[in-house]
Design a protein around this motif. Structure first.
Motif, PDB file in Angstrom:
ATOM      1  N   ARG A  99       1.542  -0.328  10.331  1.00 39.87           N
ATOM      2  CA  ARG A  99       0.425  -0.874  11.116  1.00 39.87           C
ATOM      3  C   ARG A  99      -0.785  -1.154  10.220  1.00 39.87           C
ATOM      4  O   ARG A  99      -1.446  -2.180  10.352  1.00 39.87           O
ATOM      5  N   VAL A 100      -1.070  -0.238   9.291  1.00 30.77           N
ATOM      6  CA  VAL A 100      -2.191  -0.432   8.358  1.00 30.77           C
ATOM      7  C   VAL A 100      -1.914  -1.634   7.452  1.00 30.77           C
ATOM      8  O   VAL A 100      -2.800  -2.461   7.223  1.00 30.77           O
ATOM      9  N   LYS A 101      -0.694  -1.738   6.954  1.00 33.77           N
ATOM     10  CA  LYS A 101      -0.341  -2.868   6.092  1.00 33.77           C
ATOM     11  C   LYS A 101      -0.487  -4.189   6.836  1.00 33.77           C
ATOM     12  O   LYS A 101      -0.976  -5.164   6.270  1.00 33.77           O
ATOM     13  N   ALA A 102      -0.068  -4.227   8.079  1.00 37.46           N
ATOM     14  CA  ALA A 102      -0.221  -5.452   8.878  1.00 37.46           C
ATOM     15  C   ALA A 102      -1.699  -5.769   9.074  1.00 37.46           C
ATOM     16  O   ALA A 102      -2.114  -6.933   8.951  1.00 37.46           O
ATOM     17  N   TYR A 103      -2.506  -4.765   9.358  1.00 35.12           N
ATOM     18  CA  TYR A 103      -3.936  -4.952   9.572  1.00 35.12           C
ATOM     19  C   TYR A 103      -4.631  -5.460   8.306  1.00 35.12           C
ATOM     20  O   TYR A 103      -5.479  -6.339   8.359  1.00 35.12           O
ATOM     21  N   LYS A 104      -4.245  -4.886   7.161  1.00 36.47           N
ATOM     22  CA  LYS A 104      -4.874  -5.265   5.897  1.00 36.47           C
ATOM     23  C   LYS A 104      -4.196  -6.461   5.231  1.00 36.47           C
ATOM     24  O   LYS A 104      -4.558  -6.853   4.127  1.00 36.47           O
ATOM     25  N   LYS A 105      -3.183  -7.011   5.914  1.00 34.93           N
ATOM     26  CA  LYS A 105      -2.428  -8.165   5.412  1.00 34.93           C
ATOM     27  C   LYS A 105      -1.805  -7.882   4.044  1.00 34.93           C
ATOM     28  O   LYS A 105      -1.927  -8.663   3.105  1.00 34.93           O
ATOM     29  N   ILE A 106      -1.135  -6.742   3.970  1.00 27.68           N
ATOM     30  CA  ILE A 106      -0.397  -6.353   2.769  1.00 27.68           C
ATOM     31  C   ILE A 106       1.076  -6.619   3.051  1.00 27.68           C
ATOM     32  O   ILE A 106       1.659  -6.035   3.965  1.00 27.68           O
ATOM     33  N   GLY A 107       1.663  -7.518   2.296  1.00 31.77           N
ATOM     34  CA  GLY A 107       3.071  -7.850   2.487  1.00 31.77           C
ATOM     35  C   GLY A 107       3.965  -6.949   1.664  1.00 31.77           C
ATOM     36  O   GLY A 107       3.648  -6.618   0.522  1.00 31.77           O
ATOM     37  N   VAL A 108       5.071  -6.541   2.248  1.00 31.36           N
ATOM     38  CA  VAL A 108       6.071  -5.754   1.541  1.00 31.36           C
ATOM     39  C   VAL A 108       7.249  -6.681   1.267  1.00 31.36           C
ATOM     40  O   VAL A 108       7.857  -7.212   2.200  1.00 31.36           O
TER      41      VAL A 108
END
Length: 182
Positions: A99-108
């Motif tokens: 959820r944090v990655k999606a919010y901060k627009k961090i792609g895996v």
């Protein structure tokens, strides 16, 4: 069921972190907490033991993590134990992290190539992915699969871009199989 539990608790944790303006701090702490649970199966076994009362579990968790986790996150961990959801701690951590990655627009991203990529090639792949996606930054894992013969296979979440020679040869083979000789 575990998916629902992780979503409910993960969303609550995310909302509280946003409200308290500690999202980045809790993101780091949750990563460390997840690692601790994975590397210490005895802790998970203790917390999940049915004959150990919740009060004892909370005391142990507070003794271990007091001063190492922020008060809010320690309180959250105690709440998870009070509710008997300690077995879901890893999925909760994973959901919160996603959820944090999606919010901060961090792609895996996972990139697979036939040969190891040079630093310059990795940089070009990263730059191209940043240009073509809506991500601000990327966490990229690289792996090598010699069966690809050449090209790349790029996985971003549930999307796959396969430009490998192996796949192209397979497509040509299927097309040739469809042809009927007259």
């Amino acid at each position: 069921m575990a998916k629902l539990v992780s979503k409910v608790y993960g969303d609550a944790l995310f909302e509280e972190a946003m409200e308290k303006n500690v999202l980045s701090q809790w993101y780091e702490e949750i990563g460390a907490l997840r690692t601790i649970f994975l590397e210490n199966p005895d802790l998970a076994q203790f917390l999940n033991h049915p004959q150990i009362i919740k009060e004892e579990k909370k005391k142990v968790v507070e003794a271990i993590f007091s001063g190492k986790l922020s008060d809010g996150l320690l309180g959250f961990l105690v709440t998870v134990i009070e509710k008997g959801r300690q077995n879901d701690m890893i999925p909760i951590c994973d959901y919160f992290t996603d959820r944090v990655k999606a919010y901060k627009k961090i792609g895996v991203v996972q990139v697979t190539s036939a040969l190891p990529l040079s630093g310059d090639q990795k940089k070009r792949v990263e730059d191209r992915l940043l240009e073509t996606t809506g991500f601000v930054s990327l966490e990229i894992g690289y792996s090598v699969d010699p069966y690809l013969l050449g090209g790349l296979v790029i996985r971003i979440g549930d999307r796959v871009v396969d430009s490998s020679i192996k796949t192209r040869l397979e497509e040509i083979r299927r097309d040739l199989m469809k042809l009927q000789l007259a």
